[in-house]
Motif scaffolding. Structure first.
Motif, PDB file in Angstrom:
ATOM      1  N   GLN A  43       0.984  -1.189   0.026  1.00 51.83           N
ATOM      2  CA  GLN A  43      -0.108  -0.040  -0.080  1.00 51.83           C
ATOM      3  C   GLN A  43       0.874   1.157  -0.088  1.00 51.83           C
ATOM      4  O   GLN A  43       0.532   2.129  -0.594  1.00 51.83           O
ATOM      5  CB  GLN A  43      -0.785   0.128   1.039  1.00 51.83           C
ATOM      6  CG  GLN A  43      -2.067   1.050   1.172  1.00 51.83           C
ATOM      7  CD  GLN A  43      -3.185   0.830   2.015  1.00 51.83           C
ATOM      8  OE1 GLN A  43      -2.776   0.705   3.145  1.00 51.83           O
ATOM      9  NE2 GLN A  43      -4.332   0.813   1.531  1.00 51.83           N
ATOM     10  N   ASN A  84     -13.152 -10.559   0.463  1.00 51.72           N
ATOM     11  CA  ASN A  84     -13.469  -9.843   1.511  1.00 51.72           C
ATOM     12  C   ASN A  84     -12.746  -8.813   1.526  1.00 51.72           C
ATOM     13  O   ASN A  84     -11.756  -8.321   0.777  1.00 51.72           O
ATOM     14  CB  ASN A  84     -13.464 -10.499   3.007  1.00 51.72           C
ATOM     15  CG  ASN A  84     -12.224 -10.919   3.258  1.00 51.72           C
ATOM     16  OD1 ASN A  84     -10.897 -10.428   2.791  1.00 51.72           O
ATOM     17  ND2 ASN A  84     -11.936 -11.909   4.056  1.00 51.72           N
ATOM     18  N   ASP A  85     -13.109  -7.573   2.508  1.00 54.49           N
ATOM     19  CA  ASP A  85     -12.617  -6.490   2.710  1.00 54.49           C
ATOM     20  C   ASP A  85     -11.287  -6.160   3.411  1.00 54.49           C
ATOM     21  O   ASP A  85     -10.740  -5.231   3.552  1.00 54.49           O
ATOM     22  CB  ASP A  85     -13.393  -5.110   2.962  1.00 54.49           C
ATOM     23  CG  ASP A  85     -14.348  -4.966   1.794  1.00 54.49           C
ATOM     24  OD1 ASP A  85     -14.017  -5.226   0.624  1.00 54.49           O
ATOM     25  OD2 ASP A  85     -15.393  -4.369   2.143  1.00 54.49           O
ATOM     26  N   ASP A  86     -11.328  -7.148   4.057  1.00 52.78           N
ATOM     27  CA  ASP A  86      -9.893  -7.435   4.775  1.00 52.78           C
ATOM     28  C   ASP A  86      -8.900  -7.937   4.256  1.00 52.78           C
ATOM     29  O   ASP A  86      -8.842  -9.001   3.441  1.00 52.78           O
ATOM     30  CB  ASP A  86     -10.078  -8.220   6.196  1.00 52.78           C
ATOM     31  CG  ASP A  86     -11.153  -7.630   6.929  1.00 52.78           C
ATOM     32  OD1 ASP A  86     -12.044  -8.320   7.522  1.00 52.78           O
ATOM     33  OD2 ASP A  86     -11.214  -6.537   7.204  1.00 52.78           O
ATOM     34  N   THR A  87      -7.530  -7.580   4.515  1.00 54.99           N
ATOM     35  CA  THR A  87      -6.138  -8.249   4.157  1.00 54.99           C
ATOM     36  C   THR A  87      -6.161  -9.569   4.788  1.00 54.99           C
ATOM     37  O   THR A  87      -6.196  -9.780   5.924  1.00 54.99           O
ATOM     38  CB  THR A  87      -4.881  -7.358   4.334  1.00 54.99           C
ATOM     39  OG1 THR A  87      -5.133  -6.018   3.827  1.00 54.99           O
ATOM     40  CG2 THR A  87      -3.714  -7.944   3.512  1.00 54.99           C
ATOM     41  N   SER A  88      -5.943 -10.679   3.934  1.00 54.10           N
ATOM     42  CA  SER A  88      -5.529 -11.851   4.533  1.00 54.10           C
ATOM     43  C   SER A  88      -4.796 -12.572   3.555  1.00 54.10           C
ATOM     44  O   SER A  88      -4.183 -12.236   2.491  1.00 54.10           O
ATOM     45  CB  SER A  88      -6.771 -12.628   4.564  1.00 54.10           C
ATOM     46  OG  SER A  88      -7.495 -12.802   3.601  1.00 54.10           O
ATOM     47  N   ASP A 103      -6.995  -5.367   0.655  1.00 55.96           N
ATOM     48  CA  ASP A 103      -8.165  -4.727   0.947  1.00 55.96           C
ATOM     49  C   ASP A 103      -8.953  -3.936  -0.178  1.00 55.96           C
ATOM     50  O   ASP A 103      -8.005  -3.653  -1.277  1.00 55.96           O
ATOM     51  CB  ASP A 103      -8.241  -3.903   2.257  1.00 55.96           C
ATOM     52  CG  ASP A 103      -7.196  -2.858   2.124  1.00 55.96           C
ATOM     53  OD1 ASP A 103      -6.437  -2.749   1.067  1.00 55.96           O
ATOM     54  OD2 ASP A 103      -7.214  -2.325   2.943  1.00 55.96           O
ATOM     55  N   THR A 104      -9.996  -3.497  -0.090  1.00 54.28           N
ATOM     56  CA  THR A 104     -10.693  -2.449  -1.094  1.00 54.28           C
ATOM     57  C   THR A 104      -9.576  -1.430  -1.385  1.00 54.28           C
ATOM     58  O   THR A 104      -9.615  -1.032  -2.759  1.00 54.28           O
ATOM     59  CB  THR A 104     -12.014  -2.210  -0.771  1.00 54.28           C
ATOM     60  OG1 THR A 104     -12.860  -3.598  -0.596  1.00 54.28           O
ATOM     61  CG2 THR A 104     -12.578  -1.315  -1.937  1.00 54.28           C
ATOM     62  N   THR A 106      -6.537  -0.628  -1.190  1.00 56.87           N
ATOM     63  CA  THR A 106      -5.388  -0.943  -1.924  1.00 56.87           C
ATOM     64  C   THR A 106      -5.790  -1.422  -3.203  1.00 56.87           C
ATOM     65  O   THR A 106      -5.033  -1.192  -4.311  1.00 56.87           O
ATOM     66  CB  THR A 106      -4.536  -2.213  -1.305  1.00 56.87           C
ATOM     67  OG1 THR A 106      -4.282  -1.897   0.010  1.00 56.87           O
ATOM     68  CG2 THR A 106      -3.338  -2.632  -2.039  1.00 56.87           C
TER      69      THR A 106
END
Length: 191
Positions: A43, A84-88, A103-104, A106
């Motif tokens: 990011q 999903n909207d979380d970084t994983s 995430d969205t 990024t």
């Protein structure tokens, strides 16, 4: 008459003056950060690259596949398991390597950066496609930033051109696919 000596200005909380930052001469270090597994580094790289893309677009163009992968799928280096909207983390079963799901925000930054590069490569259709994915913060048609006016104007013109081309095609004739014959047949509407 006394002359002033050029001395560096020390920065501290009591002295808010900062030395001016030198412009980035190359994007290679920032581009290397795009392949890092830490989403914070990616990011940060995208943010810095967005600030220099208009001058270093030719270097950033080398990373277009990675930028598009981040923007469109959210994954670089593997298969995405869950959107999903979380970084994983996800695991690529073919290589066993971990891939990052971004995430969205990024994804939008990557789309904006790739859009700018396609704009400079004079590929307005690709630039428009990615600009629409980047969201209002990076592509605002109603109130563009002064430095974005040429970019926004070119992409709006490209959108209008695509619309006119599509409508002209509908007006001039219809294309119908005929099954069983092995190909498409163009049928023109009777006048």
């Amino acid at each position: 008459m006394a002359t002033a000596l050029a001395m560096p200005i020390p920065t501290s909380p009591s002295n808010p003056q900062k030395r001016p930052r030198l412009p980035i001469a190359t994007a290679s270090g920032l581009l290397a950060l795009l392949s890092e597994p830490d989403p914070t580094l990616v990011q940060h790289a995208l943010t810095k690259l967005l600030s220099v893309v208009d001058t270093l677009w030719h270097e950033v163009a080398e990373a277009l596949p990675d930028l598009e992968a981040i923007a469109e799928g959210g994954v670089v280096g593997g298969e995405e398991e869950e959107d999903n909207d979380d970084t994983s983390m996800a695991v690529d079963n073919s290589t066993g390597a971990a891939a990052v799901v971004f995430d969205t925000l990024t994804r939008q930054k990557a789309a904006a950066l790739a859009s700018r590069v396609f704009f400079h490569l004079e590929e307005p259709r690709q630039a428009l496609r990615l600009a629409l994915e980047s969201g209002n913060e990076y592509f605002n048609v109603l109130s563009p930033k002064v430095e974005d006016e040429a970019y926004v104007e070119r992409l709006v013109n490209a959108a209008i051109g695509e619309y006119v081309k599509k409508r002209r095609g509908e007006f001039d004739g219809a294309t119908t696919v005929v099954s069983g014959g092995g190909g498409a047949v163009k049928e023109e509407e009777e006048e």
